[in-house]
Design a protein around this motif. Sequence first.
Motif, PDB file in Angstrom:
ATOM      1  N   CYS A   1      11.142  20.548  27.328  1.00  0.00           N
ATOM      2  CA  CYS A   1      12.397  19.964  28.068  1.00  0.00           C
ATOM      3  C   CYS A   1      11.976  18.656  28.795  1.00  0.00           C
ATOM      4  O   CYS A   1      10.738  18.506  29.324  1.00  0.00           O
TER       5      CYS A   1
ATOM      6  N   ALA B   1      14.710  17.049  30.743  1.00  0.00           N
ATOM      7  CA  ALA B   1      15.676  16.724  31.550  1.00  0.00           C
ATOM      8  C   ALA B   1      15.261  16.801  32.970  1.00  0.00           C
ATOM      9  O   ALA B   1      13.851  16.787  33.052  1.00  0.00           O
TER      10      ALA B   1
ATOM     11  N   CYS C   1      12.650  19.477  34.965  1.00  0.00           N
ATOM     12  CA  CYS C   1      11.257  19.178  34.254  1.00  0.00           C
ATOM     13  C   CYS C   1      10.464  17.945  34.475  1.00  0.00           C
ATOM     14  O   CYS C   1       9.530  17.867  34.669  1.00  0.00           O
TER      15      CYS C   1
ATOM     16  N   CYS D   1      17.289  20.189  29.156  1.00  0.00           N
ATOM     17  CA  CYS D   1      17.522  21.643  29.952  1.00  0.00           C
ATOM     18  C   CYS D   1      17.624  22.850  29.391  1.00  0.00           C
ATOM     19  O   CYS D   1      18.555  23.140  28.178  1.00  0.00           O
ATOM     20  N   LEU D   2      16.603  23.984  29.209  1.00  0.00           N
ATOM     21  CA  LEU D   2      16.547  25.290  28.963  1.00  0.00           C
ATOM     22  C   LEU D   2      17.099  26.060  29.768  1.00  0.00           C
ATOM     23  O   LEU D   2      17.080  27.411  29.600  1.00  0.00           O
TER      24      LEU D   2
ATOM     25  N   LEU E   1      15.778  26.723  32.710  1.00  0.00           N
ATOM     26  CA  LEU E   1      14.716  27.604  33.263  1.00  0.00           C
ATOM     27  C   LEU E   1      14.132  26.381  34.457  1.00  0.00           C
ATOM     28  O   LEU E   1      13.070  26.406  34.635  1.00  0.00           O
ATOM     29  N   CYS E   2      15.320  25.583  34.885  1.00  0.00           N
ATOM     30  CA  CYS E   2      14.503  24.716  35.961  1.00  0.00           C
ATOM     31  C   CYS E   2      13.808  25.155  37.149  1.00  0.00           C
ATOM     32  O   CYS E   2      12.934  24.426  37.572  1.00  0.00           O
TER      33      CYS E   2
HETATM   34 FE1  FES Z   1      14.101  21.524  32.180  1.00  0.00          FE
HETATM   35 FE2  FES Z   1      16.453  22.637  33.342  1.00  0.00          FE
HETATM   36  S1  FES Z   1      15.643  20.645  33.386  1.00  0.00           S
HETATM   37  S2  FES Z   1      14.689  23.659  32.145  1.00  0.00           S
END
Ligand code: FES
Length: 152
Positions: free
Chosen positions: A77, A79, A82, A118-119, A121-122
């Motif tokens: 990830c 995003a 993360c 983004c998974l 799992l932020c």
């Molecule tokens: Fe990585 Fe949401 S930003 S899981």
Amino acid sequence: TGIEAQVASIVDGMKGMEGPLLPILHEVQEEFGYVPHEALPVIARGLNLSRAEVYGVVSFYHDYRKEPAGRHVLKVCQAESCQSMGSDDVAARLRQALGIDFHQTTPDGRVTLEPVYCLGLCACSPAAMLDGEVIGRIDADRIDEIVAEVRA
Ligand code: FES
């Protein structure tokens, strides 16, 4: 070829949709694990697009693979959440350990490394996904484990 015939039947089944190009590419990738080069002219013909237009879309969206993936697919990830928890370091360590960059597959075909945005799992950033299974709170130890697993 078989690929072209299969792609043609996917295109036939989906070309009536609104905005069919992305769903068709998605379906082709589901079917083959990547978007084979031979698929592009078939899709272009079926949708009345130029080959360059189809190629442009495949290149623009990094989700489409141009080559078959490795035995394992590891998505890291990249995003915001993360990122703020060090996903750049995670990615750098993985790139180094595996000797490949994002969107590449190790020469032995064992693993493909891809970024993902983004998974969901932020709360457990930094996160990754290995062969469809999410992994949260990745630290150096976890990276070693992941590398050992994909190399096994
Ligand atoms: Fe990585 Fe949401 S930003 S899981």
